[in-house]
Design a protein around this motif. Structure first.
Motif, PDB file in Angstrom:
ATOM      1  N   HIS A   1      -3.742 -35.480  -7.450  1.00 19.65           N
ATOM      2  CA  HIS A   1      -4.255 -36.729  -8.004  1.00 19.65           C
ATOM      3  C   HIS A   1      -4.633 -36.621  -9.478  1.00 19.65           C
TER       4      HIS A   1
ATOM      5  N   ASP B   1       1.878 -40.762  -4.548  1.00 17.26           N
ATOM      6  CA  ASP B   1       0.634 -40.015  -4.663  1.00 17.26           C
ATOM      7  C   ASP B   1      -0.529 -40.983  -4.747  1.00 17.26           C
TER       8      ASP B   1
ATOM      9  N   GLU C   1      -5.002 -41.528  -5.019  1.00 17.10           N
ATOM     10  CA  GLU C   1      -6.291 -40.962  -5.359  1.00 17.10           C
ATOM     11  C   GLU C   1      -6.993 -40.537  -4.065  1.00 17.10           C
TER      12      GLU C   1
END
Length: 449
Positions: free
Chosen positions: A111, A442, A444
């Motif tokens: 992240h 991807d 967080e």
């Protein structure tokens, strides 16, 4: 990365002056092209090294070698010493670029990677504003050698830091393979570097010698370049091969546009030099801004969609550049295509780097970074060579200055259109039992409830 950008943007405007003072203007294309050719070799060596020992070793070697190469160029007594300095500087730049990407993959969690890459792009903003004018002032006050010596003195600081701070640091356990990665095909890397230099030199004219150099360069590229890239790259196979091909297509289109727009502004449209400078400055800021944006869009927009969006923006920029070759269009408007294309690259380039790290196993991220660097340089070499050949041919056949530029810009629609079509394959990965799967965007990390 800040000093890498500063050195690149400060040195390029001085190379013609250095070549003139050393009595080697005829070899200027070789001096200018040797950097890109050598960075191919440096990238291949750095990628394998990072997989075997961790990214800190090639990073340290690249930064230290940068100081040495700047001193070689600063003390040049002839044009060939300057060419050697630029060639070794290209090797150092290849080591640094690949090891930085590999270090981000080996050391940063998923992240954080997008923002780390955005920070790397932001490091080019100040150099783009300060580098060229400052180097021009120093060269006018003293000489071009002073600029090289000054850059070497500045680079000593990160070189010492790299040696002292990274010494003894072990990479993550999963970042280095227990079974050493295969060493690079060194003969193939050398052959591709030589081929890139021959091709870049050969397309500058149409006499027998230049044609032979072009033919030899293309033959070497066809024979040896596939050995440095993932299998089935040319067919845009899902996963890393498609990602590598997309880096070649987008980089080739952008850097060719970056080469021809200033040339058109200076020679055909006769704009003041400050306008051309604004094009480079605006492009650097636009690239960094778009790179920051892709970091903020992480988890909301998939990476392959960002690549497609970036390629579509570049297609608009290329079409606008072709439109700016019409005499009725104001000359200063031609600055806009470079800035718009930089927005596209700011979205696409970091996304492609992240996709390459996603597709590569933890112990082969150096190889993935090397393949991306190699494909970028190959795309830049081949697309620029094709556009230059077309430009030279039309310049000899037509009397007007603008039609050759229009043809060169029209040619760039091919790689960006190809990138738009194949962007989806970069978001896929082959399954072990056949077929493909979509790579999950991807995200967080979410706080624990």
């Amino acid at each position: 990365m800040f000093l890498t950008g500063f050195a690149a943007l400060a040195v390029m405007p001085l190379l013609p002056v250095a070549a003139r003072d050393l009595g080697g203007v005829g070899l200027y294309p070789l001096v200018a092209g040797s950097f890109v050719a050598a960075s191919l070799l440096g990238g291949v060596l750095g990628g394998s090294w990072a997989d075997r020992k961790g990214a800190r070793h090639p990073l340290t070697a690249g930064v230290v070698l940068t100081v040495v190469t700047l001193l070689i160029s600063a003390t040049s007594t002839g044009i060939w010493q300057l060419a050697i300095g630029r060639f070794t500087d290209g090797i150092a730049a290849g080591l640094v670029a690949v090891s930085v990407n590999a270090a981000i993959g080996q050391s940063y969690p998923d992240h954080v990677r997008a923002r780390a890459l955005a920070l790397m792009s932001a490091c080019w903003i100040v150099p783009s504003l300060v580098g060229p004018p400052l180097s021009g002032l120093v060269a006018g006050w003293a000489s071009w050698r002073t600029v090289f010596f000054g850059l070497a003195a500045l680079t000593v600081i990160p070189a010492v830091a790299a040696v002292l701070l990274l010494r003894g640091r072990a990479p993550r356990a999963d970042a280095v393979s227990e079974t050493p990665a295969p060493r690079p095909a060194l003969p193939a890397a050398v052959a591709v570097s030589v081929a890139a230099a021959l091709t870049q030199y050969g397309v500058t004219a149409w006499d027998v010698r230049h044609l032979l150099c072009t033919g030899a360069g293309i033959a070497l590229l066809v024979a040896f370049a596939p050995r440095l890239l993932p299998p089935r790259t040319g067919r845009a196979a899902p996963g890393l091969p498609a990602t590598v091909l997309l880096r070649a297509l987008t980089s080739g289109a952008y850097f060719t546009l970056e080469a021809f727009v200033p040339l058109m502004l200076t020679t055909a449209r006769r704009v003041p030099g400050v306008v051309t400078g604004l094009a480079f400055t605006g492009a650097a800021i636009a690239w960094a801004g778009a790179s920051w944006l892709q970091g903020r869009l992480q988890g909301r927009v998939s990476r392959h969609q960002m690549v497609r969006g970036g390629a579509m923006v570049m297609a608009v920029a290329v079409a606008l550049a072709a439109l700016c070759t019409l005499p009725a269009v104001p000359a200063a408007t031609a600055v806009a295509p470079m800035i718009l294309a930089a927005v596209g690259m700011g979205l696409a380039a970091p996304s492609l780097t992240l996709l390459s790290l996603t597709h590569a196993p933890a112990d082969r991220q150096g190889y993935a970074s090397s393949a991306m660097q190699t494909s970028q340089n190959l795309g830049q070499t081949l697309v620029l060579a094709l556009a230059s050949a077309l430009f030279s041919a039309l310049s000899a056949l037509t009397t007007g200055q603008l039609p050759p530029f229009a043809a060169a810009f029209a040619l760039l629609l091919l790689p960006v259109a190809w990138a738009c079509v194949t962007a989806g394959r970069a978001g896929e990965a082959p399954r072990a039992g056949g077929g493909v799967r979509r790579v999950v965007p991807d995200e967080e990390p979410r706080p624990m409830s």
